[in-house]
Design an enzyme around this catalytic site. Sequence first.
Site, PDB file in Angstrom:
ATOM      1  N   ASN A 125      44.836  30.450  30.337  1.00 28.57           N
ATOM      2  CA  ASN A 125      44.724  29.569  31.499  1.00 28.57           C
ATOM      3  C   ASN A 125      44.270  28.190  31.033  1.00 28.57           C
ATOM      4  OD1 ASN A 125      42.578  28.312  33.471  1.00 28.57           O
ATOM      5  ND2 ASN A 125      44.006  29.420  34.762  1.00 28.57           N
ATOM      6  N   THR A 128      40.926  23.036  32.464  1.00 22.66           N
ATOM      7  CA  THR A 128      39.846  22.115  32.118  1.00 22.66           C
ATOM      8  C   THR A 128      40.346  21.005  31.201  1.00 22.66           C
ATOM      9  OG1 THR A 128      38.227  23.891  32.312  1.00 22.66           O
ATOM     10  CG2 THR A 128      37.549  21.939  31.094  1.00 22.66           C
ATOM     11  N   GLY A 133      35.402  18.684  34.107  1.00 16.37           N
ATOM     12  CA  GLY A 133      34.928  20.049  33.907  1.00 16.37           C
ATOM     13  C   GLY A 133      34.796  20.739  35.248  1.00 16.37           C
ATOM     14  N   GLU A 244      38.349  36.435  39.011  1.00 18.17           N
ATOM     15  CA  GLU A 244      37.594  36.255  37.770  1.00 18.17           C
ATOM     16  C   GLU A 244      36.093  36.303  38.021  1.00 18.17           C
ATOM     17  OE1 GLU A 244      38.999  33.618  34.598  1.00 18.17           O
ATOM     18  OE2 GLU A 244      37.094  32.559  34.787  1.00 18.17           O
ATOM     19  N   ARG A 270       9.395  52.965  18.326  1.00 18.07           N
ATOM     20  CA  ARG A 270       8.679  51.972  17.549  1.00 18.07           C
ATOM     21  C   ARG A 270       7.172  52.157  17.728  1.00 18.07           C
ATOM     22  NH1 ARG A 270       8.032  48.604  13.244  1.00 18.07           N
ATOM     23  NH2 ARG A 270       7.209  46.552  13.845  1.00 18.07           N
ATOM     24  N   ASN A 368      26.916  27.796  37.388  1.00 17.40           N
ATOM     25  CA  ASN A 368      25.990  28.358  38.376  1.00 17.40           C
ATOM     26  C   ASN A 368      25.477  27.294  39.339  1.00 17.40           C
ATOM     27  OD1 ASN A 368      26.432  30.797  37.220  1.00 17.40           O
ATOM     28  ND2 ASN A 368      24.330  31.149  36.525  1.00 17.40           N
TER      29      ASN A 368
END
Length: 382
Positions: A125, A128, A133, A244, A270, A368
């Site tokens: 794809n 950009t 962006g 997506e 541990r 985000n």
Amino acid sequence: MDFRLSSEQQESVSHIHRFARDVLSASASERIASSHFDRNKWTQASEIGLAGLPLPEEWGGSGFGALDTMLAVEALGQGCVDMGLVFSLCAHMFACAVPLWRHGSRELHERYLSGMAKGSLIAANAITEPGSGSDAFAMRSSARRDGEHYILNGEKCFVTNAPVADVFLLYAKTDAQQSYFGISAFLIPRGTHGLTVTTGERKSGLCTSPWGSVHLDDCRVPVWARVGDEGAGATIFQDSMIWERGCLFAAYVGAMERVLGQCVTHARERQQFGRPIGHNQAVSDRLVDFKLRLETSRLMLYRAGWLYDQGLPHDEAIAQSKLWVSECAVQCGLDAIQIFGGAGVCSETGIDRLLLDALPARIFSGTNEIQREFIARHMGLR
């Protein structure tokens, strides 16, 4: 509400998890160390349907809905430690094959969709650009109509799969005066005159997933190579991002499950100061928080997929899921390193991979920050 998976879903999940663990994870550490994309592993994954999960069976896909696709991708992420390979498969499926299936012509389907569903064709794809962006629709790449062809010029960057792709789903401006409604999508095979690909720099995260740039210099493509109507490119892209953002991030839920298991085992075994480190509240609290992030991520993911499959409003739920899963994966990656101590930053243990592979997840498929803006609008704050 019934949270139980059906027997068919359980069988599918178990099969994919075992395959990813036993086959795709084999020699993964060597591939990761050398940032090597293994076409043979891609082919093996494709042979069991992992390149075309949501595509119709008519074209060689599995015909999965969103939720079943999420379950499959989650199992893939849980079993396969090579998250770069997982990412390449998902970018191919959701950002390329799905929009071709949902918006492409019958001719494009017959030429390309079966090969993409079966993984014999790798897709990339390209949207950009160096100057756009998050503001993707401010692109400068152009597509000028010339009879029964378009002539494309411009440059795309950060194109996942570009160095190995056989075909590109590329977006360009067909109307420079428009923004959202001035963009069109084109499916362009590698080798088309005027299209060249350069390989990108080595990455720290998702490093086995190759990326690069695509350069268009009077690239001439036929009108039938356009996906959807002229000017529908932005709508097509947004539709693909629903898949997506919704389904790709299931891989991180699977990866968190895998790494949590490693952390719990380590905390039990541990020894420090004469007892397992898991007996220390600081460690056990960290693991409890890890578990809570995992389970809330899973619930938000499944809810978004269920809403989509039911035809109910889902955009906000998918944005919330993408935002939450990616942030949780980063924090869980930090916690895993802290629990393992010095060994956590040793590449041989692979514990640092969750963090390194999760950091890009806060950027791709819409940052985000963009997801927060979208959610704020749904809350009536914009």
